[in-house]
Design a protein around this motif. Structure first.
Motif, PDB file in Angstrom:
ATOM      1  N   UNK A  14       0.839  -1.198   0.000  1.00 34.57           N
ATOM      2  CA  UNK A  14       0.000   0.000   0.000  1.00 34.57           C
ATOM      3  C   UNK A  14       0.876   1.250   0.000  1.00 34.57           C
ATOM      4  N   UNK A  15       1.909   1.247   0.813  1.00 35.12           N
ATOM      5  CA  UNK A  15       2.842   2.367   0.833  1.00 35.12           C
ATOM      6  C   UNK A  15       3.589   2.522  -0.477  1.00 35.12           C
ATOM      7  N   UNK A  16       4.002   1.415  -1.071  1.00 38.83           N
ATOM      8  CA  UNK A  16       4.678   1.475  -2.366  1.00 38.83           C
ATOM      9  C   UNK A  16       3.750   2.017  -3.451  1.00 38.83           C
ATOM     10  N   UNK A  17       2.486   1.613  -3.415  1.00 35.50           N
ATOM     11  CA  UNK A  17       1.522   2.122  -4.386  1.00 35.50           C
ATOM     12  C   UNK A  17       1.373   3.634  -4.246  1.00 35.50           C
ATOM     13  N   UNK A  18       1.268   4.125  -3.026  1.00 35.91           N
ATOM     14  CA  UNK A  18       1.122   5.565  -2.810  1.00 35.91           C
ATOM     15  C   UNK A  18       2.356   6.316  -3.296  1.00 35.91           C
ATOM     16  N   UNK A  19       3.542   5.794  -3.024  1.00 34.85           N
ATOM     17  CA  UNK A  19       4.772   6.456  -3.460  1.00 34.85           C
ATOM     18  C   UNK A  19       4.881   6.467  -4.979  1.00 34.85           C
ATOM     19  N   UNK A  20       4.619   5.343  -5.613  1.00 38.82           N
ATOM     20  CA  UNK A  20       4.705   5.264  -7.077  1.00 38.82           C
ATOM     21  C   UNK A  20       3.666   6.170  -7.724  1.00 38.82           C
ATOM     22  N   UNK A  22       2.512   8.959  -6.496  1.00 34.26           N
ATOM     23  CA  UNK A  22       3.002  10.333  -6.339  1.00 34.26           C
ATOM     24  C   UNK A  22       4.119  10.636  -7.325  1.00 34.26           C
ATOM     25  N   UNK A  23       4.968   9.659  -7.604  1.00 27.66           N
ATOM     26  CA  UNK A  23       6.055   9.853  -8.571  1.00 27.66           C
ATOM     27  C   UNK A  23       5.500  10.100  -9.960  1.00 27.66           C
ATOM     28  N   UNK A  24       4.437   9.396 -10.326  1.00 32.93           N
ATOM     29  CA  UNK A  24       3.912   9.453 -11.686  1.00 32.93           C
ATOM     30  C   UNK A  24       3.055  10.682 -11.977  1.00 32.93           C
ATOM     31  N   UNK A  25       2.708  11.475 -10.982  1.00 37.53           N
ATOM     32  CA  UNK A  25       1.842  12.631 -11.184  1.00 37.53           C
ATOM     33  C   UNK A  25       2.660  13.859 -11.569  1.00 37.53           C
ATOM     34  N   UNK A  39       7.423  17.316  -4.237  1.00 36.02           N
ATOM     35  CA  UNK A  39       8.538  16.802  -3.423  1.00 36.02           C
ATOM     36  C   UNK A  39       8.144  16.549  -1.964  1.00 36.02           C
ATOM     37  N   UNK A  40       7.250  17.358  -1.432  1.00 35.23           N
ATOM     38  CA  UNK A  40       6.813  17.142  -0.051  1.00 35.23           C
ATOM     39  C   UNK A  40       6.058  15.818   0.067  1.00 35.23           C
ATOM     40  N   UNK A  41       5.169  15.557  -0.880  1.00 32.15           N
ATOM     41  CA  UNK A  41       4.415  14.298  -0.822  1.00 32.15           C
ATOM     42  C   UNK A  41       5.282  13.101  -1.149  1.00 32.15           C
ATOM     43  N   UNK A  79      -5.314  13.173  -0.893  1.00 33.91           N
ATOM     44  CA  UNK A  79      -4.524  13.835  -1.930  1.00 33.91           C
ATOM     45  C   UNK A  79      -4.721  13.175  -3.292  1.00 33.91           C
ATOM     46  N   UNK A  80      -4.663  11.859  -3.346  1.00 31.33           N
ATOM     47  CA  UNK A  80      -4.739  11.151  -4.626  1.00 31.33           C
ATOM     48  C   UNK A  80      -5.993  11.489  -5.430  1.00 31.33           C
ATOM     49  N   UNK A  81      -7.183  11.477  -4.845  1.00 27.39           N
ATOM     50  CA  UNK A  81      -8.364  11.828  -5.650  1.00 27.39           C
ATOM     51  C   UNK A  81      -8.337  13.274  -6.156  1.00 27.39           C
TER      52      UNK A  81
END
Length: 92
Positions: A14-20, A22-25, A39-41, A79-81
């Motif tokens: 779940x944490x890896x999904x959130x990080x990836x 954020x990287x792709x946005x 960068x903060x997120x 944040x994601x939505x």
């Protein structure tokens, strides 16, 4: 004991999904959504994922594990939505 182990190892993806995610946005989508910068997120989700991987749920570092889980869940739920909607544009 098995339930806590399953929760611990289920939280890492779940944490890896959130990080990836954020990287792709795009970086401007975060400011358009009126959230912290990209960068903060990245730091928040990366640090949260590291805490999930390094500390065990129910162990001596469980406070750090819980803080990491809260950080990752805030990104996913709040944040994601908003970032996805900002990139999608106005709806007709």
């Amino acid at each position: 004991m098995w339930i806590m182990t399953i929760i611990h190892f289920a939280a890492i993806p779940v944490g890896l999904f959130a990080f990836v995610h954020a990287v792709m946005q795009r970086a401007d989508a975060f400011t358009a959504a009126e959230k912290l910068s990209k960068p903060a997120w990245l730091g928040i989700t990366g640090g949260g994922t590291a805490a999930l991987a390094l500390f065990a749920f129910g162990g001596p570092g469980s406070l750090f594990w819980m803080a990491g889980m809260v950080a990752v869940l805030v990104y996913l739920v709040d944040v994601r939505p908003r970032v996805s909607d900002a990139q999608r544009g106005p709806r007709w």
